[in-house]
Design a protein around this motif. Sequence first.
Motif, PDB file in Angstrom:
ATOM      1  N   PHE A  23       0.803  -1.213   0.000  1.00 41.99           N
ATOM      2  CA  PHE A  23       0.000   0.000   0.000  1.00 41.99           C
ATOM      3  C   PHE A  23       0.840   1.269   0.000  1.00 41.99           C
ATOM      4  CE2 PHE A  23      -3.306  -2.863   1.781  1.00 41.99           C
ATOM      5  CZ  PHE A  23      -4.340  -2.558   0.904  1.00 41.99           C
ATOM      6  N   LEU A  24       1.958   1.250   0.684  1.00 41.89           N
ATOM      7  CA  LEU A  24       2.708   2.472   0.943  1.00 41.89           C
ATOM      8  C   LEU A  24       3.700   2.835  -0.145  1.00 41.89           C
ATOM      9  CD1 LEU A  24       3.319   1.922   4.750  1.00 41.89           C
ATOM     10  CD2 LEU A  24       1.810   3.621   3.716  1.00 41.89           C
ATOM     11  N   GLY A  66      -2.282  -6.315   4.646  1.00 45.27           N
ATOM     12  CA  GLY A  66      -3.381  -6.122   3.718  1.00 45.27           C
ATOM     13  C   GLY A  66      -2.868  -6.184   2.290  1.00 45.27           C
ATOM     14  N   GLN A  67      -3.805  -6.227   1.336  1.00 42.66           N
ATOM     15  CA  GLN A  67      -3.429  -6.453  -0.060  1.00 42.66           C
ATOM     16  C   GLN A  67      -4.070  -5.388  -0.949  1.00 42.66           C
ATOM     17  OE1 GLN A  67      -1.329  -8.961  -0.013  1.00 42.66           O
ATOM     18  NE2 GLN A  67      -1.924  -9.719   2.015  1.00 42.66           N
ATOM     19  N   SER A  68      -3.240  -4.737  -1.752  1.00 42.59           N
ATOM     20  CA  SER A  68      -3.711  -3.696  -2.661  1.00 42.59           C
ATOM     21  C   SER A  68      -4.484  -4.285  -3.831  1.00 42.59           C
ATOM     22  CB  SER A  68      -2.510  -2.895  -3.181  1.00 42.59           C
ATOM     23  OG  SER A  68      -2.893  -1.995  -4.189  1.00 42.59           O
ATOM     24  N   ILE A 114      -1.210 -15.443  -0.025  1.00 44.18           N
ATOM     25  CA  ILE A 114      -1.330 -14.272   0.848  1.00 44.18           C
ATOM     26  C   ILE A 114      -1.824 -14.713   2.222  1.00 44.18           C
ATOM     27  CG2 ILE A 114      -1.790 -12.709  -1.081  1.00 44.18           C
ATOM     28  CD1 ILE A 114      -4.754 -12.771  -0.272  1.00 44.18           C
ATOM     29  N   TRP A 115      -1.815 -13.764   3.164  1.00 47.30           N
ATOM     30  CA  TRP A 115      -2.354 -14.042   4.493  1.00 47.30           C
ATOM     31  C   TRP A 115      -3.253 -12.910   4.980  1.00 47.30           C
ATOM     32  CZ3 TRP A 115       0.541 -13.162   9.665  1.00 47.30           C
ATOM     33  CH2 TRP A 115      -0.282 -13.555  10.742  1.00 47.30           C
ATOM     34  N   ARG A 116      -2.664 -11.787   5.385  1.00 47.94           N
ATOM     35  CA  ARG A 116      -3.440 -10.735   6.054  1.00 47.94           C
ATOM     36  C   ARG A 116      -4.465 -10.087   5.122  1.00 47.94           C
ATOM     37  NH1 ARG A 116      -0.685  -9.384  10.943  1.00 47.94           N
ATOM     38  NH2 ARG A 116       1.531  -9.953  10.907  1.00 47.94           N
TER      39      ARG A 116
END
Length: 881
Positions: A91-92, A126-128, A145-147
Amino acid sequence: MKTIHLISHTHWDREWHMTFQEFRVLLVYVIDNLLDIMEKDNEFKYFILDGQTVVLEDYLEIKPENKERLIKLIKDGRIFVGPWYTQPDVFLVSGESLIRNLLIGRDIANRFGRCMNVAYLPDSFGQSSQIPQIIKGFGINSIVIWRGVSRDEIDEALFLWEGEDGSKILTLHLPLGYGYNRYLPEDINKALEYIIKTTKNIENRFKNDNIIFMSGSDHAHAQESMPKILGRINKLLMENNYNARIIQSNFEKFFEEFNSDESQYKIVKGELRNPKDMRIHAGITSTRMDIKYLNKQQEIIMEKYFEPLATFGYLLGMEYPKEIINKAWKILLQNHSHDSICCCCTDEVHNDIKWRLSQVNRIYNGFLKIFLKEISKRFNTSSLEGKLLLAINTRPYKRNDMVEATVYTNGEFSLLDKDGNKIPYQIKSEREIDLASVDIETAMKGKKKLVKETKVIFKSEHVPSCGYKLLQIVEGKNENFSNENFSTDLKVMYNGMENKYFKVLINNNGSLDIHDKRTNVWYKGLNIFEDVGDSGDEYNYSPPKEDLRITTENNNAKIRLVHSGPYLATFLIINNIHIPMQLDHESDCRSNEKVTCIIKSLVSLKAESKRIEIKTTIENNAKDHRLRVIFKSPIKTDYSYAEQQFCVVKRPNIIKNSINWEKENYSEKPLPIYPQQSFVDINNGDFGLAIANKGLTEYEIINNSTIAITLLRCIGYLGKPNLSIRPGRVSGIERETPDSQMLGKYTFEYAIIPHKGDYIEGEVVKEAHEFITPVFTAQLTKKGTGNLKFEQSFIELFDRGLEISAIKKAEKENAIIIRLYNSTKGIITNAKIKIKDDRVKEAYVTDLKEDNQNNISKNGDIYIIPNINPYEIITLKFIIG
């Protein structure tokens, strides 16, 4: 029969609660051990080296003699590396950063013999929503993925994840995370009991009797006894008539067991940020804002200046510094590991990150010196009088904003184009300096030379799209064109300023009232500062038990006019905000003792500009608090629109289950605190308000009408247990991080963009990108005898919905790469791109690996792309003959 795929792996945080160098010592032991185990035991079949390749470079810098050993095991498909260079937060960082992470990571993995053909993001917070398109652009069709995924949304471990553009990728969600079984117990009965228990816990999420069992965790080493343990367990399973077997496996082998028919899978759409089953740590979007802001500056340098300038130079006959650029990218990407850019690390690690980020800028500055020297030699300036000013626009459109430049003269001067026509300018500031302080050749002569340093501002219409213009600086009295001797639409009043788009009034408290003349809408009370307590840690914002909200709404601000001219008007607004000095951590309340934080904002309006620009400096003297800037609006809406990688995402202002989250056993309270790239927007379809930024990564919409942008979040712990919004165990480790209290001075830039219609009609993407990408200017110190044109455009786009994310030389051939994307919600048909270079002999649409896919049709010097879908990324390759 059930097949349990045991994945032996390590999750390698390159830096976190220890520095990179400390963790690298451990890395050497882990890889040494892995090589020894796998070379002597062929039954230890597979090991996942965390889906990243920077660890290979880190290891081999210490143990270069082991390169061939690594190559053999990677080539044989036993050690799995890539496709990432580093394990990023998604995300960042920018979209182009994610692409380069994969481009570099995949290249390194292939040079070692083999790249894992499954994308792996085990711990990103989290995932974008554009990850599916980016991953598929590299020919990868599955991801782990996980979170960010909850069983409330999807009860199956395998599903199709659909990105913002419609791309779908087969996705494995790790039901219990990546680290639920660091090592199998050596006691075979305990190992069997644990495997059976874990399998029963997750087997209902796997539909075809193939189950993932993760064996490894943070900085785990290979378990040498694993093959023997598995052999004995399988024997016991058979003896006890369990309809199951366990094998040491890998992600590629696991995905081979599943049908590629998409109709068999449920679909999950968009970004994945649900914190119910595991923490996504929403507060990491504003921890150590100094680092996040600095990172964005370096991304802007790499994407908007370094590579485009180097590409323009390449088209003009200069050598393209590919190795230097890739080195800068690697240094930048080493800060994009999820713990690093999220800044959930120790103070020592954050110091390392800041140092590395500074190196990117220094590499760029070294390149600039050579670039300017080389390009100056290519002009024939014998016919020009005076000094030379080079202006370069790296945007693919002709612009209608202002250019700022710094010139060095002996006195008054005129700006002229190549034909001798005077260019009007406004003086922004001037002072006398020693030229040796800015020019190395003067300094080396050892003589003092006093000159006048003048910062000027003039219209960008003089600079072509993706091109340059050479101007003359002719000394002598400039009677007609400087300062207030010409008129524009810009007017200055005692309490504000206006142009043809806006009237900006400054209130006594320093807030702004803005009238958008196009929509006849007033926005009142903008740029108010709000401070609250923060009892959280580097992972999460968490309000204290008893909070105290303080704003500048009732302040008496100091207001002073700084610039008043035909092109630029600026007011300085100074607010003193008196806030509690810190938290009382025992009572979890803000202290009675207060300190003063000084907030200085330079508010500027330019002629014919569709944005109001603000540069705010904060002198922070308090701890344990969050400082935000607030923009009220008359808009009422349930949603915000924020730029993410290659798209604009629509998000709810209120998250469901945020009230009953504790009863429903959420891992943390779902807060509507969101990440952003260059802007956030709210609108009602008729009009809207956007706030653009140059590196402010977090926002929230309050009361469905007010935009809050986080400037500082000041906390003193890496991790803390039992936060009010995150009960239970500590995230990370409990360690004091006093530097994260952010004491000192910090400067941030952002812009207010009132507009008509929605963010598309209001051209918010265009305005935000022009704000973060000013025209580059430099005074040339040498004259040349070449034949270069004094003005030239290399690339031009004609469809305003298209944005360029990369202009670079191709990785492996004499070609230039132009990566663009559709920033709108509609299909762009017959998009036109002009390449003004007759040496282009072929043009292709490629994938993100830069492999050719389709030829591009051409009409003269204009290339035509038939259809570009909403938020679709298109990579173009132009072969130079």
